[in-house]
Design a protein around this motif. Structure first.
Motif, PDB file in Angstrom:
ATOM      1  N   PRO A  79       0.805  -1.220   0.000  1.00 56.28           N
ATOM      2  CA  PRO A  79       0.000   0.000   0.000  1.00 56.28           C
ATOM      3  C   PRO A  79       0.844   1.279   0.000  1.00 56.28           C
ATOM      4  O   PRO A  79       1.948   1.308   0.544  1.00 56.28           O
ATOM      5  CB  PRO A  79      -0.812  -0.103   1.285  1.00 56.28           C
ATOM      6  CG  PRO A  79      -0.902  -1.571   1.562  1.00 56.28           C
ATOM      7  CD  PRO A  79       0.424  -2.121   1.111  1.00 56.28           C
TER       8      PRO A  79
ATOM      9  N   HIS B 146      -3.660  -9.298   0.800  1.00 55.60           N
ATOM     10  CA  HIS B 146      -3.633  -7.926   1.312  1.00 55.60           C
ATOM     11  C   HIS B 146      -3.042  -7.857   2.712  1.00 55.60           C
ATOM     12  O   HIS B 146      -2.171  -7.021   2.986  1.00 55.60           O
ATOM     13  CB  HIS B 146      -5.049  -7.346   1.308  1.00 55.60           C
ATOM     14  CG  HIS B 146      -5.100  -5.909   1.724  1.00 55.60           C
ATOM     15  ND1 HIS B 146      -4.556  -4.900   0.965  1.00 55.60           N
ATOM     16  CD2 HIS B 146      -5.610  -5.306   2.828  1.00 55.60           C
ATOM     17  CE1 HIS B 146      -4.734  -3.745   1.573  1.00 55.60           C
ATOM     18  NE2 HIS B 146      -5.360  -3.961   2.715  1.00 55.60           N
TER      19      HIS B 146
ATOM     20  N   PRO C 271     -11.146   1.163   3.762  1.00 57.91           N
ATOM     21  CA  PRO C 271     -10.238   1.079   2.603  1.00 57.91           C
ATOM     22  C   PRO C 271      -8.848   0.561   2.965  1.00 57.91           C
ATOM     23  O   PRO C 271      -8.064   0.242   2.076  1.00 57.91           O
ATOM     24  CB  PRO C 271     -10.182   2.520   2.095  1.00 57.91           C
ATOM     25  CG  PRO C 271     -10.581   3.365   3.253  1.00 57.91           C
ATOM     26  CD  PRO C 271     -11.538   2.541   4.063  1.00 57.91           C
TER      27      PRO C 271
ATOM     28  N   LYS D 228      -9.054  -3.621   2.352  1.00 60.75           N
ATOM     29  CA  LYS D 228      -9.363  -4.222   1.055  1.00 60.75           C
ATOM     30  C   LYS D 228      -8.874  -3.272  -0.025  1.00 60.75           C
ATOM     31  O   LYS D 228      -8.458  -2.142   0.256  1.00 60.75           O
ATOM     32  CB  LYS D 228     -10.879  -4.427   0.908  1.00 60.75           C
ATOM     33  CG  LYS D 228     -11.637  -3.109   0.845  1.00 60.75           C
ATOM     34  CD  LYS D 228     -13.066  -3.287   0.394  1.00 60.75           C
ATOM     35  CE  LYS D 228     -13.753  -1.917   0.227  1.00 60.75           C
ATOM     36  NZ  LYS D 228     -15.124  -2.044  -0.232  1.00 60.75           N
ATOM     37  N   ILE D 229      -8.939  -3.723  -1.276  1.00 61.72           N
ATOM     38  CA  ILE D 229      -8.667  -2.804  -2.384  1.00 61.72           C
ATOM     39  C   ILE D 229     -10.008  -2.424  -3.003  1.00 61.72           C
ATOM     40  O   ILE D 229     -11.029  -3.075  -2.767  1.00 61.72           O
ATOM     41  CB  ILE D 229      -7.714  -3.409  -3.424  1.00 61.72           C
ATOM     42  CG1 ILE D 229      -8.397  -4.515  -4.241  1.00 61.72           C
ATOM     43  CG2 ILE D 229      -6.465  -3.936  -2.777  1.00 61.72           C
ATOM     44  CD1 ILE D 229      -7.616  -4.909  -5.469  1.00 61.72           C
ATOM     45  N   ASN D 230      -9.996  -1.381  -3.810  1.00 57.78           N
ATOM     46  CA  ASN D 230     -11.241  -0.886  -4.383  1.00 57.78           C
ATOM     47  C   ASN D 230     -11.902  -1.902  -5.305  1.00 57.78           C
ATOM     48  O   ASN D 230     -11.249  -2.628  -6.055  1.00 57.78           O
ATOM     49  CB  ASN D 230     -10.988   0.418  -5.155  1.00 57.78           C
ATOM     50  CG  ASN D 230      -9.787   0.303  -6.080  1.00 57.78           C
ATOM     51  OD1 ASN D 230      -8.754  -0.262  -5.710  1.00 57.78           O
ATOM     52  ND2 ASN D 230      -9.907   0.838  -7.286  1.00 57.78           N
TER      53      ASN D 230
ATOM     54  N   TYR E 165      -7.113  -8.840 -10.328  1.00 58.69           N
ATOM     55  CA  TYR E 165      -6.759  -8.387  -8.981  1.00 58.69           C
ATOM     56  C   TYR E 165      -5.403  -7.682  -8.980  1.00 58.69           C
ATOM     57  O   TYR E 165      -5.254  -6.600  -8.402  1.00 58.69           O
ATOM     58  CB  TYR E 165      -6.732  -9.573  -8.014  1.00 58.69           C
ATOM     59  CG  TYR E 165      -6.168  -9.205  -6.664  1.00 58.69           C
ATOM     60  CD1 TYR E 165      -6.929  -8.498  -5.736  1.00 58.69           C
ATOM     61  CD2 TYR E 165      -4.860  -9.540  -6.312  1.00 58.69           C
ATOM     62  CE1 TYR E 165      -6.414  -8.135  -4.503  1.00 58.69           C
ATOM     63  CE2 TYR E 165      -4.333  -9.181  -5.088  1.00 58.69           C
ATOM     64  CZ  TYR E 165      -5.119  -8.485  -4.187  1.00 58.69           C
ATOM     65  OH  TYR E 165      -4.592  -8.105  -2.968  1.00 58.69           O
TER      66      TYR E 165
ATOM     67  N   ARG F 238      -5.571  -4.225 -10.498  1.00 58.19           N
ATOM     68  CA  ARG F 238      -6.189  -3.253  -9.600  1.00 58.19           C
ATOM     69  C   ARG F 238      -5.276  -2.922  -8.421  1.00 58.19           C
ATOM     70  O   ARG F 238      -5.191  -1.777  -7.992  1.00 58.19           O
ATOM     71  CB  ARG F 238      -7.530  -3.795  -9.098  1.00 58.19           C
ATOM     72  CG  ARG F 238      -8.615  -3.822 -10.163  1.00 58.19           C
ATOM     73  CD  ARG F 238      -9.916  -4.380  -9.627  1.00 58.19           C
ATOM     74  NE  ARG F 238     -10.969  -4.339 -10.631  1.00 58.19           N
ATOM     75  CZ  ARG F 238     -12.182  -4.862 -10.479  1.00 58.19           C
ATOM     76  NH1 ARG F 238     -12.491  -5.468  -9.351  1.00 58.19           N
ATOM     77  NH2 ARG F 238     -13.074  -4.773 -11.435  1.00 58.19           N
ATOM     78  N   TYR F 239      -4.590  -3.926  -7.940  1.00 60.51           N
ATOM     79  CA  TYR F 239      -3.736  -3.709  -6.762  1.00 60.51           C
ATOM     80  C   TYR F 239      -2.531  -2.834  -7.097  1.00 60.51           C
ATOM     81  O   TYR F 239      -2.165  -1.943  -6.330  1.00 60.51           O
ATOM     82  CB  TYR F 239      -3.269  -5.049  -6.194  1.00 60.51           C
ATOM     83  CG  TYR F 239      -2.677  -4.928  -4.813  1.00 60.51           C
ATOM     84  CD1 TYR F 239      -3.491  -4.964  -3.692  1.00 60.51           C
ATOM     85  CD2 TYR F 239      -1.313  -4.755  -4.624  1.00 60.51           C
ATOM     86  CE1 TYR F 239      -2.965  -4.839  -2.419  1.00 60.51           C
ATOM     87  CE2 TYR F 239      -0.771  -4.617  -3.355  1.00 60.51           C
ATOM     88  CZ  TYR F 239      -1.607  -4.675  -2.261  1.00 60.51           C
ATOM     89  OH  TYR F 239      -1.087  -4.519  -0.997  1.00 60.51           O
TER      90      TYR F 239
ATOM     91  N   GLU G  26      -4.332   0.611  -9.601  1.00 63.33           N
ATOM     92  CA  GLU G  26      -5.464   1.403  -9.109  1.00 63.33           C
ATOM     93  C   GLU G  26      -5.391   1.664  -7.612  1.00 63.33           C
ATOM     94  O   GLU G  26      -5.646   2.788  -7.170  1.00 63.33           O
ATOM     95  CB  GLU G  26      -6.781   0.700  -9.453  1.00 63.33           C
ATOM     96  CG  GLU G  26      -7.044   0.568 -10.944  1.00 63.33           C
ATOM     97  CD  GLU G  26      -8.358  -0.158 -11.230  1.00 63.33           C
ATOM     98  OE1 GLU G  26      -9.189  -0.274 -10.305  1.00 63.33           O
ATOM     99  OE2 GLU G  26      -8.530  -0.615 -12.369  1.00 63.33           O
ATOM    100  N   TYR G  27      -5.056   0.644  -6.855  1.00 63.41           N
ATOM    101  CA  TYR G  27      -5.090   0.788  -5.392  1.00 63.41           C
ATOM    102  C   TYR G  27      -4.167   1.889  -4.877  1.00 63.41           C
ATOM    103  O   TYR G  27      -4.536   2.612  -3.945  1.00 63.41           O
ATOM    104  CB  TYR G  27      -4.765  -0.549  -4.727  1.00 63.41           C
ATOM    105  CG  TYR G  27      -4.935  -0.529  -3.219  1.00 63.41           C
ATOM    106  CD1 TYR G  27      -6.156  -0.193  -2.649  1.00 63.41           C
ATOM    107  CD2 TYR G  27      -3.878  -0.851  -2.374  1.00 63.41           C
ATOM    108  CE1 TYR G  27      -6.328  -0.175  -1.275  1.00 63.41           C
ATOM    109  CE2 TYR G  27      -4.040  -0.836  -0.999  1.00 63.41           C
ATOM    110  CZ  TYR G  27      -5.261  -0.502  -0.454  1.00 63.41           C
ATOM    111  OH  TYR G  27      -5.423  -0.472   0.903  1.00 63.41           O
TER     112      TYR G  27
ATOM    113  N   TRP H  88      -6.015   5.067  -4.720  1.00 61.84           N
ATOM    114  CA  TRP H  88      -7.312   5.036  -4.035  1.00 61.84           C
ATOM    115  C   TRP H  88      -7.125   5.268  -2.543  1.00 61.84           C
ATOM    116  O   TRP H  88      -6.422   4.533  -1.876  1.00 61.84           O
ATOM    117  CB  TRP H  88      -7.980   3.678  -4.289  1.00 61.84           C
ATOM    118  CG  TRP H  88      -9.388   3.551  -3.838  1.00 61.84           C
ATOM    119  CD1 TRP H  88     -10.462   4.289  -4.257  1.00 61.84           C
ATOM    120  CD2 TRP H  88      -9.902   2.597  -2.897  1.00 61.84           C
ATOM    121  NE1 TRP H  88     -11.602   3.855  -3.635  1.00 61.84           N
ATOM    122  CE2 TRP H  88     -11.294   2.823  -2.794  1.00 61.84           C
ATOM    123  CE3 TRP H  88      -9.325   1.583  -2.138  1.00 61.84           C
ATOM    124  CZ2 TRP H  88     -12.120   2.067  -1.967  1.00 61.84           C
ATOM    125  CZ3 TRP H  88     -10.150   0.831  -1.315  1.00 61.84           C
ATOM    126  CH2 TRP H  88     -11.515   1.075  -1.230  1.00 61.84           C
TER     127      TRP H  88
END
Length: 519
Positions: A31, A136, A271, A274-276, A374, A377-378, A381-382, A385
């Protein structure tokens, strides 16, 4: 499925490599940021490494004080060698969880193999390796990641006792150690053991000599924890989050942990958990879990009752606190992986000929596609976010400020409240022996750390113009200087901008300034 039994060692190595890569790649930067809980755990380990005392100066404690509650200490002790090797930084802090997460996948392989067979063991390990929920929490410095690891190891050794009853003693010791991992384990482990004893009472009675000594070993480690748990320090966390007493609310929250929305679609509302646009499990697991639970009924082995017991009990500790908490129910991730693996094995064993090949191919494609989505997104995107919840760029800002020549640095409590105090010794790598001398204690509002001082600017009559100020920004373009800017303006001061770091979204959450009185 393929004849994986013939090359089980090869497949297991491939699964473990995949597991580790999913948990370690970009570990220091995703993260995007570093949270206060992570910093507190890491700095405690750093302090133990150098002084054998925690951040509050307590010598090798079982429980570590953190702000206004106390945390089980096992995770912090496990962090010590990793901090020694990789240093006090986000990667050095998070690598502990990545290793524990990878080890859990290896343990789940052996557990599922012991419960059923080698094929189900490999499939269960594969499912846990790619579960968003488990990935995660294997990438952040939260001690809850220890729960599934130690619990599965304890259960595996208990099952091994059917071949050698001496394993009962080792299993009981590990079950008791599991309670020293996270708050929810204090409730879940004793309840599970009561259920396990009722399922296998004949086995325990047959080997009552080992059962007796296993019980004694468990009590030796469990009773001190129970006494502590009932003490004011032990109840501090419960008092903070609040234990529910409304029966209807508890029941409602209990069933929230079985809702498709929590498990497959939305996940934990936080948030940070988890991821979006993704929950803890994949949507394609819905039919697998339903089929798996139904097919388990035909099993003649008592193993099925272990899994049903696990499923029934896993939400109980969390239900007394809140609904839909991924961190408080992290111990259920191996269960969902095992049931999914069991379902795939049963389905592919039932099918013959071309249908077996088609379904196997489709399952591989679906699993791979979901994992790719996944990861996309991780990784892409994450990080963009909710950068605010991970305090993105705050660590960089603290490090930059510490390198300046200013005689003092004022950290405004508006930046992220006073609970972010621990980020200062973490990112400045403050020697623990020096930190102990300051007697920092948020409960008593003792937040001066020599050159660094955490203060509420609104409560200060005069501001020191010789200091550097770390202030809160505001992503709102109409108020770029935020609340701190308004306070300085009202007190008759003006800012001289020194530096700031903009996050990946080009947003400035924090800034460094010097101040002077308006003429």
């Amino acid at each position: 499925m393929l004849k994986i039994e013939k090359s089980s060692g090869f497949y297991l190595v491939i699964i473990l490599i995949l597991t580790f890569l999913l948990r370690v790649v970009f570990l220091g930067s995703i993260p995007n940021g570093f949270f206060t809980d992570e910093a507190s755990n890491a700095y405690d380990a750093y302090s133990i490494l150098h002084t054998l005392k925690d951040q509050y100066g307590e010598f090798l404690p079982w429980y570590f004080k953190s702000a206004n509650d106390y945390r089980e200490g096992l995770y912090m002790y496990l962090m010590v060698p990793f901090i020694k090797v990789f240093g006090l930084n986000p990667f050095g802090a998070r690598i502990t969880s990545a290793v524990i997460g990878t080890l859990t996948v290896f343990i789940v392989y052996h557990l599922a193999k012991e419960l059923f067979n080698q094929k189900i063991g490999l499939l269960s390990a594969l499912f846990l390796a790619i579960l968003p929920w488990h990935i995660h929490f294997s990438r952040i410095t939260f001690r809850a990641i220890l729960v599934p690891c130690l619990f599965c190891l304890s259960l595996f050794l208990f099952l091994k006792s059917f071949k050698n009853p001496k394993w009962l003693i080792v299993s009981s010791i590990l079950f008791s150690l599991s309670i020293y991992t996270y708050n929810s384990a204090r409730v879940f482990i004793p309840l599970f053991l009561l259920g396990l004893a009722s399922i296998y009472w004949e086995h325990l009675w047959k080997h009552r000599y080992y059962t007796f000594w296993a019980f004694i070993a468990f009590c030796i480690l469990f009773i001190p924890q129970l006494i502590y748990q009932l003490s004011p320090e032990g109840m501090a966390r419960a008092n903070t989050v609040g234990i529910q007493t409304d029966f209807n609310k508890i029941i409602s929250d209990y069933f929230s942990y079985f809702s498709p929305n929590f498990l497959f679609f939305e996940g934990d509302p936080s948030p940070r958990h988890k991821i979006n646009n993704m929950a803890g499990l994949y949507a394609f697991q819905i039919p697998l879990l339903l089929i798996g639970l139904l097919l388990l009924l035909k099993e003649k082995s008592s193993s099925k009752w272990v899994l049903y017991l696990w499923l029934i009990l896993y939400p109980i500790p969390a239900a007394f606190i809140s609904p839909e908490s991924a961190v408080r129910t992290l111990g259920s991730t191996p269960l969902f992986a095992i049931i999914s693996g069991y379902a795939v094995a049963e389905i592919t064993d039932f099918l013959k000929g071309i249908w077996k090949q088609i379904i196997t191919f489709l399952l591989i494609v679906i699993m791979f596609a979901n994992l790719v989505i996944y990861c996309q997104r991780y990784v892409f995107e994450y990080p963009r976010w909710h950068t605010d919840v991970w305090l993105s760029t705050l660590g960089e800002t603290i490090s930059y400020a510490d390198r300046t020549s200013n005689e003092c640095i004022i950290y405004s409590s508006n930046v992220y409240g006073t609970y972010a105090y621990i980020l200062i010794p973490f990112f400045t790598k403050m020697p623990p022996s020096q930190y102990h001398q300051y007697g920092v204690d948020i409960v008593e509002n003792k937040l001066d750390m020599g050159r660094w001082k955490i203060q509420d600017l609104n409560n200060m009559d005069e501001l020191n113009t010789n200091c550097l100020y770390l202030l809160s920004g505001d992503p709102n373009a109409n108020k770029p200087k935020g609340k701190d800017g308004e306070i300085l303006e009202a007190k008759g001061y003006q800012e001289k901008f020194i530096h700031s770091f903009k996050d990946i979204n080009n947003v400035e959450f924090y800034r460094l300034v010097e101040i002077e009185k308006k003429s």
